[in-house]
Design a protein around this motif. Structure first.
Motif, PDB file in Angstrom:
ATOM      1  N   ARG A  92     -53.363  44.974  30.740  1.00  0.00           N
ATOM      2  CA  ARG A  92     -52.572  44.927  30.783  1.00  0.00           C
ATOM      3  C   ARG A  92     -51.453  44.807  30.718  1.00  0.00           C
ATOM      4  NH1 ARG A  92     -55.828  50.181  33.377  1.00  0.00           N
ATOM      5  NH2 ARG A  92     -55.451  48.881  35.175  1.00  0.00           N
ATOM      6  N   SER A  93     -51.878  43.627  31.412  1.00  0.00           N
ATOM      7  CA  SER A  93     -49.798  42.999  31.721  1.00  0.00           C
ATOM      8  C   SER A  93     -50.244  42.224  30.462  1.00  0.00           C
ATOM      9  CB  SER A  93     -50.648  42.237  33.588  1.00  0.00           C
ATOM     10  OG  SER A  93     -50.023  41.300  33.480  1.00  0.00           O
ATOM     11  N   ARG A  94     -51.114  41.373  30.153  1.00  0.00           N
ATOM     12  CA  ARG A  94     -51.041  40.130  29.409  1.00  0.00           C
ATOM     13  C   ARG A  94     -50.825  41.326  27.773  1.00  0.00           C
ATOM     14  NH1 ARG A  94     -49.624  36.407  29.058  1.00  0.00           N
ATOM     15  NH2 ARG A  94     -50.383  36.343  27.047  1.00  0.00           N
ATOM     16  N   THR A  95     -51.474  42.830  27.562  1.00  0.00           N
ATOM     17  CA  THR A  95     -50.832  43.668  25.878  1.00  0.00           C
ATOM     18  C   THR A  95     -49.688  43.569  26.588  1.00  0.00           C
ATOM     19  OG1 THR A  95     -52.837  44.270  26.401  1.00  0.00           O
ATOM     20  CG2 THR A  95     -51.298  45.553  25.248  1.00  0.00           C
ATOM     21  N   ALA A  96     -49.190  43.892  27.677  1.00  0.00           N
ATOM     22  CA  ALA A  96     -47.389  44.643  27.967  1.00  0.00           C
ATOM     23  C   ALA A  96     -46.207  43.129  27.477  1.00  0.00           C
ATOM     24  CB  ALA A  96     -47.470  45.068  28.991  1.00  0.00           C
ATOM     25  N   ALA A  97     -47.178  42.503  27.878  1.00  0.00           N
ATOM     26  CA  ALA A  97     -46.290  40.847  27.250  1.00  0.00           C
ATOM     27  C   ALA A  97     -46.044  40.343  26.251  1.00  0.00           C
ATOM     28  CB  ALA A  97     -46.378  39.620  28.994  1.00  0.00           C
ATOM     29  N   ASN A  98     -47.080  40.936  25.967  1.00  0.00           N
ATOM     30  CA  ASN A  98     -47.606  40.366  24.245  1.00  0.00           C
ATOM     31  C   ASN A  98     -46.139  41.577  23.441  1.00  0.00           C
ATOM     32  OD1 ASN A  98     -48.997  38.135  24.430  1.00  0.00           O
ATOM     33  ND2 ASN A  98     -50.735  38.902  24.511  1.00  0.00           N
ATOM     34  N   LEU A  99     -46.229  42.647  23.886  1.00  0.00           N
ATOM     35  CA  LEU A  99     -45.602  43.727  23.287  1.00  0.00           C
ATOM     36  C   LEU A  99     -44.165  43.693  23.109  1.00  0.00           C
ATOM     37  CD1 LEU A  99     -46.196  46.449  21.323  1.00  0.00           C
ATOM     38  CD2 LEU A  99     -46.064  47.422  24.008  1.00  0.00           C
ATOM     39  N   ALA A 100     -43.878  43.065  24.228  1.00  0.00           N
ATOM     40  CA  ALA A 100     -42.750  43.056  24.485  1.00  0.00           C
ATOM     41  C   ALA A 100     -42.272  42.177  24.510  1.00  0.00           C
ATOM     42  CB  ALA A 100     -42.526  42.857  26.286  1.00  0.00           C
ATOM     43  N   ALA A 101     -43.033  40.460  23.599  1.00  0.00           N
ATOM     44  CA  ALA A 101     -42.716  39.376  22.785  1.00  0.00           C
ATOM     45  C   ALA A 101     -42.812  39.741  21.763  1.00  0.00           C
ATOM     46  CB  ALA A 101     -43.637  38.497  23.107  1.00  0.00           C
ATOM     47  N   GLY A 102     -43.113  40.803  20.936  1.00  0.00           N
ATOM     48  CA  GLY A 102     -43.335  40.655  20.181  1.00  0.00           C
ATOM     49  C   GLY A 102     -44.200  40.507  19.003  1.00  0.00           C
ATOM     50  N   HIS A 103     -44.877  40.053  19.917  1.00  0.00           N
ATOM     51  CA  HIS A 103     -46.663  40.095  19.572  1.00  0.00           C
ATOM     52  C   HIS A 103     -47.937  40.911  18.963  1.00  0.00           C
ATOM     53  CE1 HIS A 103     -44.995  35.718  19.578  1.00  0.00           C
ATOM     54  NE2 HIS A 103     -45.144  36.005  21.605  1.00  0.00           N
ATOM     55  N   GLY A 104     -47.141  42.320  19.234  1.00  0.00           N
ATOM     56  CA  GLY A 104     -47.837  43.654  18.881  1.00  0.00           C
ATOM     57  C   GLY A 104     -48.570  43.842  20.407  1.00  0.00           C
ATOM     58  N   ARG A 105     -49.722  44.970  20.034  1.00  0.00           N
ATOM     59  CA  ARG A 105     -50.752  45.487  20.779  1.00  0.00           C
ATOM     60  C   ARG A 105     -52.085  44.385  21.117  1.00  0.00           C
ATOM     61  NH1 ARG A 105     -54.056  48.982  22.292  1.00  0.00           N
ATOM     62  NH2 ARG A 105     -54.083  50.157  24.595  1.00  0.00           N
ATOM     63  N   VAL A 106     -51.951  43.208  21.911  1.00  0.00           N
ATOM     64  CA  VAL A 106     -53.524  42.515  21.853  1.00  0.00           C
ATOM     65  C   VAL A 106     -52.899  42.112  22.696  1.00  0.00           C
ATOM     66  CG1 VAL A 106     -51.567  40.697  20.963  1.00  0.00           C
ATOM     67  CG2 VAL A 106     -53.963  40.410  20.430  1.00  0.00           C
ATOM     68  N   GLY A 158     -49.212  18.689  25.091  1.00  0.00           N
ATOM     69  CA  GLY A 158     -50.162  18.823  23.664  1.00  0.00           C
ATOM     70  C   GLY A 158     -51.134  18.783  23.112  1.00  0.00           C
ATOM     71  N   ILE A 159     -52.066  19.157  24.108  1.00  0.00           N
ATOM     72  CA  ILE A 159     -53.471  19.504  23.812  1.00  0.00           C
ATOM     73  C   ILE A 159     -54.099  20.551  23.119  1.00  0.00           C
ATOM     74  CG2 ILE A 159     -55.739  20.063  24.523  1.00  0.00           C
ATOM     75  CD1 ILE A 159     -54.774  18.215  27.203  1.00  0.00           C
ATOM     76  N   GLU A 160     -54.521  20.687  22.224  1.00  0.00           N
ATOM     77  CA  GLU A 160     -54.640  21.773  21.158  1.00  0.00           C
ATOM     78  C   GLU A 160     -55.854  22.268  21.726  1.00  0.00           C
ATOM     79  OE1 GLU A 160     -53.632  23.119  18.219  1.00  0.00           O
ATOM     80  OE2 GLU A 160     -51.803  20.926  18.048  1.00  0.00           O
ATOM     81  N   ARG A 161     -55.267  24.337  21.255  1.00  0.00           N
ATOM     82  CA  ARG A 161     -56.299  24.826  22.071  1.00  0.00           C
ATOM     83  C   ARG A 161     -56.432  26.278  21.425  1.00  0.00           C
ATOM     84  NH1 ARG A 161     -53.455  22.898  26.334  1.00  0.00           N
ATOM     85  NH2 ARG A 161     -54.492  22.700  28.188  1.00  0.00           N
ATOM     86  N   CYS A 162     -57.141  27.098  21.289  1.00  0.00           N
ATOM     87  CA  CYS A 162     -57.663  28.542  21.050  1.00  0.00           C
ATOM     88  C   CYS A 162     -57.187  29.876  21.159  1.00  0.00           C
ATOM     89  CB  CYS A 162     -58.744  27.908  20.519  1.00  0.00           C
ATOM     90  SG  CYS A 162     -59.727  29.782  19.425  1.00  0.00           S
ATOM     91  N   ALA A 163     -56.364  30.256  20.871  1.00  0.00           N
ATOM     92  CA  ALA A 163     -56.106  31.354  21.359  1.00  0.00           C
ATOM     93  C   ALA A 163     -56.959  33.225  20.569  1.00  0.00           C
ATOM     94  CB  ALA A 163     -54.782  32.108  21.081  1.00  0.00           C
ATOM     95  N   ILE A 164     -58.151  33.315  21.222  1.00  0.00           N
ATOM     96  CA  ILE A 164     -58.574  34.297  21.299  1.00  0.00           C
ATOM     97  C   ILE A 164     -57.629  35.373  21.348  1.00  0.00           C
ATOM     98  CG2 ILE A 164     -60.887  35.616  21.495  1.00  0.00           C
ATOM     99  CD1 ILE A 164     -61.879  32.719  23.193  1.00  0.00           C
ATOM    100  N   LEU A 165     -57.094  36.248  20.532  1.00  0.00           N
ATOM    101  CA  LEU A 165     -56.811  37.430  20.025  1.00  0.00           C
ATOM    102  C   LEU A 165     -57.653  39.229  19.932  1.00  0.00           C
ATOM    103  CD1 LEU A 165     -53.821  36.324  17.671  1.00  0.00           C
ATOM    104  CD2 LEU A 165     -53.817  36.487  20.314  1.00  0.00           C
ATOM    105  N   ILE A 166     -58.173  39.438  20.865  1.00  0.00           N
ATOM    106  CA  ILE A 166     -59.016  40.439  21.484  1.00  0.00           C
ATOM    107  C   ILE A 166     -57.744  41.915  21.748  1.00  0.00           C
ATOM    108  CG2 ILE A 166     -60.622  41.297  23.411  1.00  0.00           C
ATOM    109  CD1 ILE A 166     -59.630  38.774  24.560  1.00  0.00           C
ATOM    110  N   ASP A 167     -58.811  43.043  21.446  1.00  0.00           N
ATOM    111  CA  ASP A 167     -58.303  43.604  21.198  1.00  0.00           C
ATOM    112  C   ASP A 167     -57.932  44.622  22.356  1.00  0.00           C
ATOM    113  OD1 ASP A 167     -58.813  47.118  21.382  1.00  0.00           O
ATOM    114  OD2 ASP A 167     -58.521  46.798  19.098  1.00  0.00           O
ATOM    115  N   PRO A 168     -57.566  45.701  23.087  1.00  0.00           N
ATOM    116  CA  PRO A 168     -57.156  45.729  24.550  1.00  0.00           C
ATOM    117  C   PRO A 168     -57.751  46.260  25.612  1.00  0.00           C
ATOM    118  CG  PRO A 168     -55.413  46.153  23.366  1.00  0.00           C
ATOM    119  CD  PRO A 168     -56.137  45.773  22.287  1.00  0.00           C
ATOM    120  N   LYS A 169     -58.745  47.336  24.251  1.00  0.00           N
ATOM    121  CA  LYS A 169     -59.688  48.273  24.696  1.00  0.00           C
ATOM    122  C   LYS A 169     -60.749  48.098  25.308  1.00  0.00           C
ATOM    123  CE  LYS A 169     -62.657  52.088  22.693  1.00  0.00           C
ATOM    124  NZ  LYS A 169     -63.008  53.001  21.619  1.00  0.00           N
TER     125      LYS A 169
END
Length: 142
Positions: free
Chosen positions: A23-37, A83-94
């Motif tokens: 819930r916390s990460r999804t709200a932060a992403n939504l507020a930042a304009g990244h969508g409900r993820v 500076g290290i490359e990483r992977c963002a896994i974008l996940i459905d909040p359900k």
């Protein structure tokens, strides 16, 4: 062919703990304009990207048991402040509760074949809840 990811849910002692974080990460992403993820950043980028994105989920190990999964929407490269490359896994909040399945600790994530993944939890005719099934599995009785 679909393949899933499995990962320890460090810092969570229950599905409710994970739900609070989602819930916390999804709200932060939504507020930042990244969508409900919900997003989770990990060091390694899956090489089997096409298979993961073909209906794959991330299965979370909580307190030694696979207990819940989330559908993976996308995998995106990100660069950390170090500076290290990483992977963002974008996940459905359900969150989808699964049958409890014991797992030993491991580092990072692992691939999980569909035939090895626990089934989604459906309340059975016996009325057993996911908490009860998880407790029975932890005791080795399932």
């Amino acid at each position: 062919m679909t393949v899933h990811l499995i990962k320890l849910c460090v810092g969570a002692n229950s599905i409710e703990d994970l739900a609070d974080w989602v819930r916390s990460r999804t709200a932060a992403n939504l507020a930042a304009g990244h969508g409900r993820v919900h997003d989770h950043v990990t060091r390694m980028f899956p090489r089997r990207t096409d298979e993961v994105l073909d209906g794959g989920s991330i299965y979370w190990v909580i307190s030694g048991l696979v207990q819940v999964r989330q559908r993976i929407r996308a995998l995106e490269p990100v660069t950390g402040v170090d500076g290290i490359e990483r992977c963002a896994i974008l996940i459905d909040p359900k969150l989808v509760p699964t049958e409890a399945q014991p797992r030993r600790p491991f580092q990072g994530w692992r691939y999980l074949r569909p035939e090895d993944a626990p089934a989604d939890l459906m309340r059975g005719a016996d009325g057993q809840s996911s908490a009860l099934k998880a407790e029975l599995a932890a005791l080795g009785l399932l």
